[in-house]
Design an enzyme around this catalytic site. Structure first.
Site, PDB file in Angstrom:
ATOM      1  CB  SER A   1      30.384  -8.928 -20.349  1.00 34.55           C
ATOM      2  OG  SER A   1      29.782  -8.094 -21.320  1.00 34.55           O
ATOM      3  CG  ASN A   2      26.443  -5.428 -19.252  1.00 37.03           C
ATOM      4  OD1 ASN A   2      25.772  -5.451 -20.270  1.00 37.03           O
ATOM      5  ND2 ASN A   2      27.388  -4.516 -19.037  1.00 37.03           N
ATOM      6  CD  GLU A   3      22.278 -11.686 -19.035  1.00 36.13           C
ATOM      7  OE1 GLU A   3      22.011 -11.828 -20.236  1.00 36.13           O
ATOM      8  OE2 GLU A   3      22.565 -12.633 -18.291  1.00 36.13           O
ATOM      9  CB  SER A   4      23.763  -4.595 -22.624  1.00 34.02           C
ATOM     10  OG  SER A   4      23.398  -3.782 -23.714  1.00 34.02           O
TER      11      SER A   4
ATOM     12  CB  ALA B   1      25.084  -1.988 -20.425  1.00 34.12           C
TER      13      ALA B   1
END
Ligand code: C5P
Length: 222
Positions: free
Chosen positions: A33-36, A100
């Site tokens: 996943s990512n930091e969004s 994102a």
């Protein structure tokens, strides 16, 4: 019964907004996943609802309350998001893709927990495949509907954002940098397919959201 006024058919529109990250599962408990934070998309959805528009918010996994007057659909993966955005966009006149979306996902999701073999294994690799590009896929058939994308760049931002605008067939691309991912404020440049360039420096996400909804209202007024 009150007859509809002459201006009522254009008095409000239907906007689809995507927000937050996607999660691409490796197994039932692990994912890429990512930091969004989802804040930008939620602010856009809130601003659009405040302006009187119908709003469908397609949200990846985030811990944010649903803005008033917004219909929210929660999704997990990029493929879930594509299906939900595609369906909502059928009856909408604008799409703002602030999510994102993970570009890659594991080729297969393991049914059970991914276990290392006992002892001796110091490295492992994941086989990844490309996720669909939701924006590019849906903007192909957008017709006269407004499509706005985001571009998060760490270098050569303007050049890359311009290329993205063309490649993804968007009307506008909002260029920002990684500090915008989880912060409350951001500096952005809004590039238009018409060659326009608007810069918003150190603004709250609510202010940026209002500016984007202003663009939508301007397009509808033409
Ligand atoms: O290519 P890049 O990921 O930088 O493009 C960002 C824009 O494209 C964002 O608007 C994002 O929501 C959208 N996107 C998408 N599907 C993907 C990747 C990005 O819709 N798989």
């Amino acid at each position: 019964m009150t007859p509809p006024s002459a201006s009522s058919p254009r008095s409000h529109g239907h906007i689809v907004v995507s927000a937050g990250p996607t999660r691409e599962h490796v197994d039932p408990v692990r994912y890429l996943s990512n930091e969004s934070s989802g804040r930008m998309g939620f602010a856009i959805a809130g601003a659009a609802a405040k302006a009187g528009h119908e709003v469908t918010l397609i949200a990846g996994p985030v811990a944010l309350p649903t803005p008033d007057g917004v219909q929210r659909i929660d999704v997990v993966s990029a493929r879930d998001m594509l299906a939900a955005v595609r369906k909502a966009f059928e009856s909408a006149d604008a799409l703002i893709m602030s999510a994102a979306v993970c570009d890659w996902r594991p080729r297969r999701k393991l049914a059970g927990k991914w276990r290392m073999k006992d002892g001796g294994t110091e490295s492992a690799s994941l086989d990844l495949v490309r996720n669909p590009d939701i924006l590019a896929t849906l903007a192909k058939g957008k017709g006269s509907r407004l499509v706005i994308g985001f571009a998060l760049e760490t270098g050569e931002g303007l050049r890359r954002a311009k290329a993205k605008l063309v490649r993804k067939n968007a009307d506008y691309v909002v260029l920002n940098d990684p500090s915008a991912l989880s912060g409350a404020r951001a500096s952005v440049q809004i590039l238009g397919a018409d060659g326009s360039l608007e810069e918003l420096v150190d603004q709250t996400k609510e202010e940026i959201a209002k500016a984007l909804i202003g663009l939508y209202d301007k397009c509808r007024a033409v």
